[in-house]
Design an enzyme around this catalytic site. Sequence first.
Site, PDB file in Angstrom:
ATOM      1  CE1 TYR A 267      -3.762   1.626   0.270  1.00 55.63           C
ATOM      2  CE2 TYR A 267      -2.174   3.911   2.324  1.00 55.63           C
ATOM      3  CZ  TYR A 267      -3.549   3.375   1.269  1.00 55.63           C
ATOM      4  OH  TYR A 267      -4.942   4.472   1.368  1.00 55.63           O
TER       5      TYR A 267
ATOM      6  CG  ASP B  78       5.350   3.901   0.851  1.00 58.83           C
ATOM      7  OD1 ASP B  78       5.960   4.058   2.091  1.00 58.83           O
ATOM      8  OD2 ASP B  78       4.755   3.603   0.400  1.00 58.83           O
TER       9      ASP B  78
ATOM     10  CE  LYS C 165       1.199   4.932   8.613  1.00 59.93           C
ATOM     11  NZ  LYS C 165       0.056   4.860   8.180  1.00 59.93           N
TER      12      LYS C 165
HETATM   13  N1  PMP Z   1       2.726   3.918   2.222  1.00 63.36           N
HETATM   14  C1  PMP Z   1       3.096   3.476   2.813  1.00 63.36           C
HETATM   15  C2  PMP Z   1       3.322   2.039   3.757  1.00 63.36           C
HETATM   16  C3  PMP Z   1       1.872   3.691   3.785  1.00 63.36           C
HETATM   17  O1  PMP Z   1       1.497   2.314   4.899  1.00 63.36           O
HETATM   18  C4  PMP Z   1       0.686   4.528   4.394  1.00 63.36           C
HETATM   19  C5  PMP Z   1      -0.725   4.795   5.440  1.00 63.36           C
HETATM   20  N2  PMP Z   1      -1.074   3.187   5.649  1.00 63.36           N
HETATM   21  C6  PMP Z   1       0.428   5.209   2.969  1.00 63.36           C
HETATM   22  C7  PMP Z   1       1.591   5.747   2.170  1.00 63.36           C
HETATM   23  C8  PMP Z   1       0.016   6.554   3.203  1.00 63.36           C
HETATM   24  O2  PMP Z   1       0.171   7.129   4.193  1.00 63.36           O
HETATM   25  P1  PMP Z   1      -1.160   8.326   4.832  1.00 63.36           P
HETATM   26  O3  PMP Z   1      -1.957   7.730   4.884  1.00 63.36           O
HETATM   27  O4  PMP Z   1      -0.603   9.128   4.807  1.00 63.36           O
HETATM   28  O5  PMP Z   1      -1.557   9.589   3.308  1.00 63.36           O
END
Ligand code: PMP
Length: 443
Positions: free
Chosen positions: A157, A252, A280
Amino acid sequence: MTAPEAGRAGRSPTAPSRMADLRTRAEDLFPGGVNSPVRAFRSVGRAPLVLDKGAGPRVRDADGRWYLDYIGSWGPAILGHAHPTVIEAVREAAFDGFALGATGPREVELGELVRAAMPSMERMRFTSSGTEAAMSAVRLARGATGRDLVVKFNGGYHGHSDGLLVEAGSGVATLAIPGSAGVPTPTAAATIVVPYNDPDAVAAAFAAHPGRIAAIIVEPVAANAGVLPPAPGFLDRLREITTADGALLIFDEVITGFRVGPGGAQGRYGVTPDLTVLGKIVGGGMPVGAYGGRADLMAHIAPSGPVYQAGTLSGHPLAMAAGTATLRLLSADRYDALEATSARLEAGLRAAAAASGTPVGITRVGSLLTVFFRAGAPATAEEAFTADRAAYARFFGAMLDAGVLLAPSQFEAWFVSLAHGEAELDETLATAATAFAAVEAGR
Ligand code: PMP
Protein backbone atom coordinates in the site's frame (compact mmCIF):
# COMPACT_ATOMS: atom_id res chain seq x y z
CA MET A 1 -24.24 -1.51 24.08
CA THR A 2 -23.41 -4.89 25.55
CA ALA A 3 -22.21 -5.29 29.10
CA PRO A 4 -18.62 -6.21 28.11
CA GLU A 5 -18.36 -3.06 25.99
CA ALA A 6 -19.49 -0.94 28.92
CA GLY A 7 -16.61 -2.67 30.68
CA ARG A 8 -14.47 -1.10 33.35
CA ALA A 9 -15.50 2.43 32.58
CA GLY A 10 -17.01 3.46 35.82
CA ARG A 11 -20.01 4.40 33.66
CA SER A 12 -23.09 2.51 34.74
CA PRO A 13 -24.38 0.14 32.00
CA THR A 14 -27.68 2.04 32.02
CA ALA A 15 -26.15 5.53 31.59
CA PRO A 16 -26.59 7.08 28.15
CA SER A 17 -23.64 6.26 25.91
CA ARG A 18 -21.78 9.30 24.57
CA MET A 19 -19.94 6.96 22.21
CA ALA A 20 -23.18 5.61 20.74
CA ASP A 21 -24.44 9.17 20.26
CA LEU A 22 -21.22 10.30 18.55
CA ARG A 23 -21.20 7.18 16.39
CA THR A 24 -24.74 7.91 15.18
CA ARG A 25 -23.89 11.52 14.42
CA ALA A 26 -20.66 10.46 12.65
CA GLU A 27 -22.64 8.03 10.50
CA ASP A 28 -24.83 10.94 9.45
CA LEU A 29 -21.75 12.93 8.39
CA PHE A 30 -19.06 10.60 7.09
CA PRO A 31 -19.24 7.61 4.71
CA GLY A 32 -19.32 4.55 6.95
CA GLY A 33 -19.16 6.93 9.91
CA VAL A 34 -15.41 7.42 9.48
CA ASN A 35 -12.78 9.59 7.82
CA SER A 36 -10.62 6.60 6.82
CA PRO A 37 -12.15 3.18 6.01
CA VAL A 38 -10.33 0.80 8.37
CA ARG A 39 -11.65 2.77 11.36
CA ALA A 40 -15.12 1.35 10.62
CA PHE A 41 -14.18 -2.09 12.12
CA ARG A 42 -16.12 -3.81 9.32
CA SER A 43 -13.71 -6.72 8.88
CA VAL A 44 -14.00 -7.66 12.56
CA GLY A 45 -17.77 -7.20 12.67
CA ARG A 46 -17.80 -4.80 15.60
CA ALA A 47 -19.17 -1.32 16.17
CA PRO A 48 -16.37 1.20 15.62
CA LEU A 49 -14.85 2.92 18.63
CA VAL A 50 -14.96 6.65 19.12
CA LEU A 51 -11.74 7.59 20.93
CA ASP A 52 -11.34 10.91 22.71
CA LYS A 53 -7.99 10.69 24.49
CA GLY A 54 -4.62 8.99 24.33
CA ALA A 55 -2.00 8.81 27.08
CA GLY A 56 1.18 6.73 26.86
CA PRO A 57 0.27 3.20 25.75
CA ARG A 58 -3.47 3.70 26.28
CA VAL A 59 -6.47 5.26 24.56
CA ARG A 60 -9.86 6.14 26.01
CA ASP A 61 -13.23 5.79 24.35
CA ALA A 62 -15.97 8.40 24.50
CA ASP A 63 -17.67 6.47 27.33
CA GLY A 64 -14.57 6.74 29.49
CA ARG A 65 -13.21 3.22 29.05
CA TRP A 66 -9.45 2.84 28.62
CA TYR A 67 -7.74 0.33 26.31
CA LEU A 68 -4.15 -0.80 26.01
CA ASP A 69 -3.43 0.33 22.44
CA TYR A 70 -1.59 -1.48 19.65
CA ILE A 71 -2.99 0.64 16.80
CA GLY A 72 -0.57 3.40 17.76
CA SER A 73 -2.25 5.94 15.47
CA TRP A 74 -1.40 3.44 12.67
CA GLY A 75 2.30 3.91 13.22
CA PRO A 76 3.25 7.42 14.33
CA ALA A 77 2.85 6.85 18.08
CA ILE A 78 6.24 5.22 18.65
CA LEU A 79 6.65 7.21 21.90
CA GLY A 80 3.12 6.42 23.01
CA HIS A 81 0.37 9.03 22.96
CA ALA A 82 0.67 12.65 24.10
CA HIS A 83 4.34 12.60 25.01
CA PRO A 84 4.99 15.72 27.13
CA THR A 85 8.14 16.75 25.21
CA VAL A 86 6.29 16.59 21.89
CA ILE A 87 3.33 18.51 23.30
CA GLU A 88 5.67 21.22 24.56
CA ALA A 89 7.39 21.51 21.16
CA VAL A 90 4.03 21.87 19.41
CA ARG A 91 2.82 24.40 21.97
CA GLU A 92 5.93 26.50 21.50
CA ALA A 93 5.61 26.37 17.72
CA ALA A 94 1.94 27.39 17.90
CA PHE A 95 2.84 30.68 19.55
CA ASP A 96 4.94 31.58 16.49
CA GLY A 97 1.90 31.31 14.23
CA PHE A 98 0.83 28.42 12.02
CA ALA A 99 1.91 28.07 8.39
CA LEU A 100 3.37 31.41 7.30
CA GLY A 101 3.61 30.60 3.59
CA ALA A 102 7.40 30.69 3.38
CA THR A 103 10.32 28.50 4.41
CA GLY A 104 10.71 28.36 8.20
CA PRO A 105 13.46 27.25 10.56
CA ARG A 106 11.61 24.15 11.74
CA GLU A 107 11.56 22.65 8.22
CA VAL A 108 15.32 23.08 7.96
CA GLU A 109 15.84 21.55 11.38
CA LEU A 110 13.73 18.45 10.71
CA GLY A 111 15.15 18.06 7.19
CA GLU A 112 18.68 17.95 8.56
CA LEU A 113 17.69 15.36 11.18
CA VAL A 114 16.10 13.18 8.49
CA ARG A 115 19.15 13.38 6.22
CA ALA A 116 21.51 12.60 9.09
CA ALA A 117 19.48 9.44 9.78
CA MET A 118 19.00 8.49 6.12
CA PRO A 119 21.93 9.84 4.09
CA SER A 120 20.37 8.58 0.83
CA MET A 121 17.88 11.48 1.20
CA GLU A 122 20.32 14.09 -0.09
CA ARG A 123 17.44 16.40 -0.96
CA MET A 124 13.83 16.10 0.15
CA ARG A 125 10.38 17.65 0.15
CA PHE A 126 7.88 17.64 3.00
CA THR A 127 4.23 17.00 2.16
CA SER A 128 1.14 16.66 4.33
CA SER A 129 0.55 12.91 3.91
CA GLY A 130 2.22 9.70 2.89
CA THR A 131 -0.14 9.47 -0.08
CA GLU A 132 1.13 12.75 -1.50
CA ALA A 133 4.75 11.79 -0.90
CA ALA A 134 4.44 8.40 -2.65
CA MET A 135 2.48 9.90 -5.54
CA SER A 136 5.11 12.60 -5.98
CA ALA A 137 8.02 10.15 -5.83
CA VAL A 138 6.42 8.12 -8.62
CA ARG A 139 5.81 11.24 -10.70
CA LEU A 140 9.45 12.19 -10.20
CA ALA A 141 10.60 8.70 -11.23
CA ARG A 142 8.57 8.98 -14.43
CA GLY A 143 9.74 12.52 -15.10
CA ALA A 144 13.39 11.72 -14.49
CA THR A 145 13.49 8.48 -16.51
CA GLY A 146 11.04 9.42 -19.25
CA ARG A 147 9.37 6.04 -18.70
CA ASP A 148 5.75 5.29 -17.79
CA LEU A 149 5.49 1.87 -16.15
CA VAL A 150 5.80 1.29 -12.39
CA VAL A 151 6.24 -2.02 -10.58
CA LYS A 152 4.56 -2.53 -7.21
CA PHE A 153 3.92 -5.60 -5.09
CA ASN A 154 0.67 -7.37 -4.37
CA GLY A 155 -0.49 -6.32 -0.90
CA GLY A 156 1.76 -3.23 -0.93
CA TYR A 157 0.00 0.00 0.00
CA HIS A 158 1.40 3.36 -1.00
CA GLY A 159 -1.53 5.65 -0.33
CA HIS A 160 -4.59 6.18 -2.47
CA SER A 161 -3.32 7.98 -5.58
CA ASP A 162 -4.86 6.51 -8.74
CA GLY A 163 -1.88 4.67 -10.18
CA LEU A 164 -0.91 3.05 -6.90
CA LEU A 165 -4.42 1.95 -6.01
CA VAL A 166 -4.41 -1.13 -8.15
CA GLU A 167 -4.61 -4.86 -7.79
CA ALA A 168 -2.89 -7.60 -9.70
CA GLY A 169 -4.80 -9.33 -12.43
CA SER A 170 -4.35 -13.07 -12.77
CA GLY A 171 -0.88 -14.41 -13.49
CA VAL A 172 2.44 -13.56 -12.01
CA ALA A 173 3.54 -10.25 -13.55
CA THR A 174 0.42 -8.73 -15.01
CA LEU A 175 -0.57 -5.20 -15.81
CA ALA A 176 -2.90 -4.17 -13.04
CA ILE A 177 -6.62 -3.59 -12.92
CA PRO A 178 -8.15 -0.74 -10.90
CA GLY A 179 -8.45 -1.60 -7.19
CA SER A 180 -11.06 1.12 -6.71
CA ALA A 181 -13.98 2.48 -8.69
CA GLY A 182 -13.00 5.77 -10.26
CA VAL A 183 -9.47 4.76 -11.26
CA PRO A 184 -9.20 4.94 -15.07
CA THR A 185 -8.18 1.62 -16.59
CA PRO A 186 -5.29 3.17 -18.58
CA THR A 187 -3.88 4.62 -15.34
CA ALA A 188 -4.06 1.26 -13.60
CA ALA A 189 -2.52 -0.40 -16.65
CA ALA A 190 0.67 1.62 -16.17
CA THR A 191 1.27 -0.30 -12.92
CA ILE A 192 2.66 -3.84 -12.96
CA VAL A 193 1.85 -5.89 -9.86
CA VAL A 194 4.08 -8.79 -8.80
CA PRO A 195 4.19 -10.99 -5.68
CA TYR A 196 6.30 -9.73 -2.76
CA ASN A 197 9.48 -11.70 -2.02
CA ASP A 198 9.52 -13.08 -5.57
CA PRO A 199 12.57 -11.62 -7.34
CA ASP A 200 12.09 -13.90 -10.35
CA ALA A 201 8.68 -12.34 -10.97
CA VAL A 202 10.31 -8.92 -10.83
CA ALA A 203 12.99 -10.01 -13.29
CA ALA A 204 10.28 -11.40 -15.57
CA ALA A 205 8.43 -8.06 -15.52
CA PHE A 206 11.62 -6.23 -16.53
CA ALA A 207 12.32 -8.81 -19.23
CA ALA A 208 8.82 -8.29 -20.61
CA HIS A 209 9.15 -4.46 -20.63
CA PRO A 210 12.83 -3.65 -21.12
CA GLY A 211 13.67 0.06 -20.82
CA ARG A 212 10.02 0.93 -20.10
CA ILE A 213 9.81 0.67 -16.30
CA ALA A 214 10.43 3.93 -14.43
CA ALA A 215 10.65 2.45 -10.95
CA ILE A 216 9.90 -0.27 -8.46
CA ILE A 217 8.06 1.04 -5.41
CA VAL A 218 8.27 -1.29 -2.44
CA GLU A 219 7.63 -1.34 1.29
CA PRO A 220 11.03 -2.75 2.30
CA VAL A 221 9.23 -4.54 5.12
CA ALA A 222 5.70 -5.07 3.83
CA ALA A 223 3.30 -4.03 6.57
CA ASN A 224 -0.03 -3.55 4.82
CA ALA A 225 -0.89 -7.21 4.28
CA GLY A 226 0.16 -7.91 7.82
CA VAL A 227 3.91 -7.81 8.41
CA LEU A 228 5.92 -9.64 5.72
CA PRO A 229 9.68 -9.45 6.34
CA PRO A 230 11.83 -9.28 3.21
CA ALA A 231 13.43 -12.64 2.41
CA PRO A 232 17.23 -12.59 2.68
CA GLY A 233 18.64 -10.98 -0.45
CA PHE A 234 15.25 -9.82 -1.80
CA LEU A 235 15.93 -6.10 -1.45
CA ASP A 236 19.44 -6.54 -2.89
CA ARG A 237 17.93 -8.22 -5.96
CA LEU A 238 15.56 -5.28 -6.43
CA ARG A 239 18.57 -2.96 -6.29
CA GLU A 240 20.45 -5.04 -8.89
CA ILE A 241 17.49 -5.41 -11.26
CA THR A 242 16.63 -1.70 -11.25
CA THR A 243 20.24 -0.59 -11.67
CA ALA A 244 20.78 -3.00 -14.57
CA ASP A 245 17.71 -1.65 -16.39
CA GLY A 246 18.21 2.05 -15.62
CA ALA A 247 15.04 2.11 -13.50
CA LEU A 248 14.78 3.67 -10.03
CA LEU A 249 14.25 1.93 -6.71
CA ILE A 250 11.76 3.67 -4.40
CA PHE A 251 11.53 2.54 -0.78
CA ASP A 252 8.19 3.45 0.76
CA GLU A 253 9.30 3.80 4.38
CA VAL A 254 6.11 5.49 5.58
CA ILE A 255 5.78 2.71 8.17
CA THR A 256 9.39 1.48 8.47
CA GLY A 257 11.07 4.90 8.58
CA PHE A 258 12.27 5.60 12.16
CA ARG A 259 10.38 2.43 13.18
CA VAL A 260 12.61 -0.55 12.36
CA GLY A 261 15.75 1.38 13.32
CA PRO A 262 17.17 4.89 13.22
CA GLY A 263 18.02 4.56 9.53
CA GLY A 264 14.76 2.86 8.57
CA ALA A 265 14.73 -0.37 6.59
CA GLN A 266 17.47 0.93 4.30
CA GLY A 267 19.74 1.22 7.33
CA ARG A 268 18.65 -2.11 8.77
CA TYR A 269 19.14 -4.11 5.56
CA GLY A 270 21.96 -2.06 4.03
CA VAL A 271 20.26 -1.46 0.68
CA THR A 272 20.24 2.11 -0.67
CA PRO A 273 17.23 3.21 -2.71
CA ASP A 274 17.25 6.09 -5.21
CA LEU A 275 14.18 7.66 -3.62
CA THR A 276 12.57 7.26 -0.19
CA VAL A 277 9.02 8.00 0.94
CA LEU A 278 8.35 8.85 4.58
CA GLY A 279 5.32 9.63 6.75
CA LYS A 280 3.88 8.80 10.17
CA ILE A 281 6.76 8.93 12.75
CA VAL A 282 8.60 11.72 10.91
CA GLY A 283 5.61 13.94 11.70
CA GLY A 284 5.42 12.91 15.35
CA GLY A 285 1.67 12.26 15.01
CA MET A 286 0.95 15.35 12.91
CA PRO A 287 -0.06 15.16 9.22
CA VAL A 288 3.29 14.81 7.40
CA GLY A 289 4.87 12.99 4.52
CA ALA A 290 8.25 13.42 2.88
CA TYR A 291 10.02 12.15 -0.18
CA GLY A 292 13.61 12.55 -1.17
CA GLY A 293 16.72 10.94 -2.51
CA ARG A 294 19.60 11.52 -4.86
CA ALA A 295 20.29 15.20 -5.42
CA ASP A 296 20.44 14.79 -9.22
CA LEU A 297 16.97 13.23 -9.18
CA MET A 298 15.46 15.77 -6.80
CA ALA A 299 16.76 18.51 -9.11
CA HIS A 300 13.91 17.51 -11.46
CA ILE A 301 11.36 18.88 -8.95
CA ALA A 302 9.89 22.36 -9.52
CA PRO A 303 11.15 25.05 -9.34
CA SER A 304 14.57 23.46 -9.99
CA GLY A 305 13.15 21.24 -12.72
CA PRO A 306 10.04 20.35 -14.73
CA VAL A 307 8.28 17.85 -12.36
CA TYR A 308 5.59 19.78 -10.53
CA GLN A 309 4.69 19.22 -6.87
CA ALA A 310 3.49 21.69 -4.26
CA GLY A 311 1.52 22.09 -1.01
CA THR A 312 -0.04 25.06 0.80
CA LEU A 313 0.60 23.51 4.22
CA SER A 314 3.74 21.50 3.35
CA GLY A 315 6.37 21.76 6.08
CA HIS A 316 3.77 23.00 8.56
CA PRO A 317 5.61 24.35 11.63
CA LEU A 318 3.50 22.44 14.17
CA ALA A 319 4.13 19.20 12.30
CA MET A 320 7.83 19.95 11.92
CA ALA A 321 8.05 20.67 15.65
CA ALA A 322 6.35 17.39 16.55
CA GLY A 323 8.57 15.46 14.16
CA THR A 324 11.76 17.06 15.40
CA ALA A 325 10.90 16.46 19.06
CA THR A 326 10.03 12.84 18.28
CA LEU A 327 13.19 12.07 16.31
CA ARG A 328 15.35 13.66 19.01
CA LEU A 329 13.89 11.26 21.57
CA LEU A 330 14.60 8.22 19.38
CA SER A 331 18.18 7.52 20.39
CA ALA A 332 19.82 4.20 19.47
CA ASP A 333 19.20 2.72 22.93
CA ARG A 334 15.48 3.38 22.46
CA TYR A 335 15.48 1.02 19.48
CA ASP A 336 17.20 -1.63 21.61
CA ALA A 337 14.45 -1.21 24.20
CA LEU A 338 11.73 -1.52 21.55
CA GLU A 339 13.38 -4.63 20.15
CA ALA A 340 13.53 -6.25 23.61
CA THR A 341 9.88 -5.45 24.37
CA SER A 342 8.71 -6.64 20.98
CA ALA A 343 10.74 -9.86 21.15
CA ARG A 344 9.19 -10.64 24.53
CA LEU A 345 5.73 -9.92 23.15
CA GLU A 346 6.33 -12.22 20.19
CA ALA A 347 7.62 -15.06 22.37
CA GLY A 348 4.70 -14.68 24.79
CA LEU A 349 2.14 -14.69 21.98
CA ARG A 350 3.71 -17.81 20.49
CA ALA A 351 3.55 -19.56 23.86
CA ALA A 352 -0.06 -18.49 24.46
CA ALA A 353 -1.16 -19.69 21.01
CA ALA A 354 0.64 -23.00 21.47
CA ALA A 355 -0.96 -23.52 24.89
CA SER A 356 -4.45 -23.18 23.41
CA GLY A 357 -3.58 -25.24 20.33
CA THR A 358 -4.22 -22.33 17.95
CA PRO A 359 -2.20 -22.54 14.75
CA VAL A 360 -0.60 -19.14 14.10
CA GLY A 361 2.21 -17.72 12.04
CA ILE A 362 3.82 -14.76 13.76
CA THR A 363 5.96 -12.35 11.78
CA ARG A 364 7.99 -9.56 13.35
CA VAL A 365 10.55 -6.96 12.37
CA GLY A 366 11.49 -4.77 15.34
CA SER A 367 8.32 -3.29 16.82
CA LEU A 368 6.11 -4.35 13.89
CA LEU A 369 4.35 -7.66 14.41
CA THR A 370 1.43 -9.66 13.02
CA VAL A 371 -0.26 -12.77 14.41
CA PHE A 372 -1.61 -14.56 11.33
CA PHE A 373 -4.32 -17.12 12.01
CA ARG A 374 -2.80 -19.73 9.70
CA ALA A 375 -0.20 -22.43 10.17
CA GLY A 376 3.18 -20.85 9.50
CA ALA A 377 4.39 -17.37 8.64
CA PRO A 378 3.43 -16.16 5.16
CA ALA A 379 6.10 -14.84 2.77
CA THR A 380 3.72 -13.17 0.31
CA ALA A 381 0.41 -11.35 0.44
CA GLU A 382 -1.16 -14.26 -1.44
CA GLU A 383 -0.16 -16.55 1.44
CA ALA A 384 -1.16 -13.97 4.07
CA PHE A 385 -4.64 -13.72 2.56
CA THR A 386 -5.25 -17.42 3.32
CA ALA A 387 -5.37 -16.54 7.06
CA ASP A 388 -8.60 -17.30 8.92
CA ARG A 389 -10.31 -13.90 9.15
CA ALA A 390 -13.17 -15.23 11.30
CA ALA A 391 -10.66 -16.54 13.85
CA TYR A 392 -8.95 -13.14 13.87
CA ALA A 393 -12.31 -11.42 14.41
CA ARG A 394 -12.95 -13.63 17.46
CA PHE A 395 -9.46 -12.93 18.80
CA PHE A 396 -9.85 -9.19 18.20
CA GLY A 397 -13.24 -9.15 19.93
CA ALA A 398 -12.01 -11.08 22.97
CA MET A 399 -8.99 -8.76 23.30
CA LEU A 400 -11.17 -5.66 22.92
CA ASP A 401 -13.70 -6.86 25.48
CA ALA A 402 -10.82 -7.38 27.92
CA GLY A 403 -9.40 -3.91 27.21
CA VAL A 404 -6.66 -4.52 24.61
CA LEU A 405 -7.12 -2.72 21.29
CA LEU A 406 -5.59 -4.33 18.21
CA ALA A 407 -5.86 -3.23 14.59
CA PRO A 408 -9.38 -4.06 13.42
CA SER A 409 -8.08 -6.23 10.57
CA GLN A 410 -6.03 -9.40 10.25
CA PHE A 411 -3.85 -7.72 7.65
CA GLU A 412 -2.28 -4.95 9.71
CA ALA A 413 0.69 -4.63 12.03
CA TRP A 414 0.64 -4.38 15.80
CA PHE A 415 2.56 -1.21 16.61
CA VAL A 416 4.56 -1.55 19.83
CA SER A 417 5.61 1.73 21.42
CA LEU A 418 8.22 2.86 23.93
CA ALA A 419 5.39 3.40 26.38
CA HIS A 420 4.64 -0.34 26.41
CA GLY A 421 6.48 -1.62 29.49
CA GLU A 422 6.60 -4.84 31.48
CA ALA A 423 3.20 -4.30 33.10
CA GLU A 424 1.56 -3.66 29.73
CA LEU A 425 3.16 -6.81 28.27
CA ASP A 426 1.98 -8.91 31.21
CA GLU A 427 -1.54 -7.56 30.70
CA THR A 428 -1.40 -8.20 26.95
CA LEU A 429 -0.15 -11.77 27.29
CA ALA A 430 -2.61 -12.73 30.03
CA THR A 431 -5.41 -11.33 27.87
CA ALA A 432 -4.10 -13.09 24.77
CA ALA A 433 -4.17 -16.45 26.58
CA THR A 434 -7.93 -16.10 27.14
CA ALA A 435 -8.47 -14.66 23.66
CA PHE A 436 -6.78 -17.65 21.98
CA ALA A 437 -8.98 -19.91 24.11
CA ALA A 438 -12.02 -17.94 22.87
CA VAL A 439 -10.89 -18.50 19.28
CA GLU A 440 -10.77 -22.25 19.88
CA ALA A 441 -14.12 -22.24 21.69
CA GLY A 442 -15.67 -20.55 18.64
CA ARG A 443 -14.52 -23.17 16.11
N1 PMP B 1 2.69 4.11 2.34
C1 PMP B 1 2.56 3.21 3.32
C2 PMP B 1 3.55 2.10 3.41
C3 PMP B 1 1.52 3.31 4.24
O1 PMP B 1 1.39 2.39 5.20
C4 PMP B 1 0.62 4.40 4.13
C5 PMP B 1 -0.54 4.58 5.12
N2 PMP B 1 -0.78 3.62 6.02
C6 PMP B 1 0.80 5.31 3.10
C7 PMP B 1 1.84 5.15 2.23
C8 PMP B 1 -0.13 6.49 2.94
O2 PMP B 1 0.08 7.41 3.96
P1 PMP B 1 -1.11 8.42 4.38
O3 PMP B 1 -2.18 7.61 5.00
O4 PMP B 1 -0.42 9.36 5.32
O5 PMP B 1 -1.55 9.12 3.14
